[in-house]
Design an enzyme around this catalytic site. Structure first.
Site: not given
Length: 118
Positions: A50, A66, A69-70
């Site tokens: 997150g 998120e 991306e993570e």
């Protein structure tokens, strides 16, 4: 490789809480296996992917972005589990959603490990 966003704008709600969004990523609709990622900041901990919401962004959209991306994970956004507050400094509110994983990016397979629910 982490993408750093130097010009990222933090968004706050009227009470001064930083707005964050996160997802619990389940492998299937049964929600019996959850994906967690390890963070470079806390290498000995498993975290829920997150991060901060960007201006004009919906919490659900931020959560999906998120997680991608993570954790390198794409999926179907499910229900909002709740909004969790942390009152320490900096104080923030995190919108946590359920996400059913539909796609794991190949490059990420080393860094994503499944933990079975119990």
């Amino acid at each position: 490789m982490m993408k750093c966003k130097p010009n990222q704008t933090r968004t706050y709600d009227p009470e001064g809480f930083k707005k964050r969004a996160a997802c619990l990523c389940f492998r299937s609709e049964r929600e019996d296996e959850v994906l967690l990622v390890s963070s470079s900041r806390y290498p000995d901990r498993w975290i829920v992917p997150g991060g901060g919401m960007e201006p004009e962004e919906e919490p659900g959209g931020a959560a999906v972005r998120e997680v991608y991306e993570e954790a390198g994970v794409k999926g179907k956004l499910g229900r909002l589990l709740g909004v969790f507050e942390q009152n320490q400094d900096p104080k923030h509110r995190t919108y946590v959603y359920v996400l059913t994983v539909t796609e794991l990016l190949e490059d990420w397979e080393d860094s994503v490990t499944s933990a079975s629910g119990g």
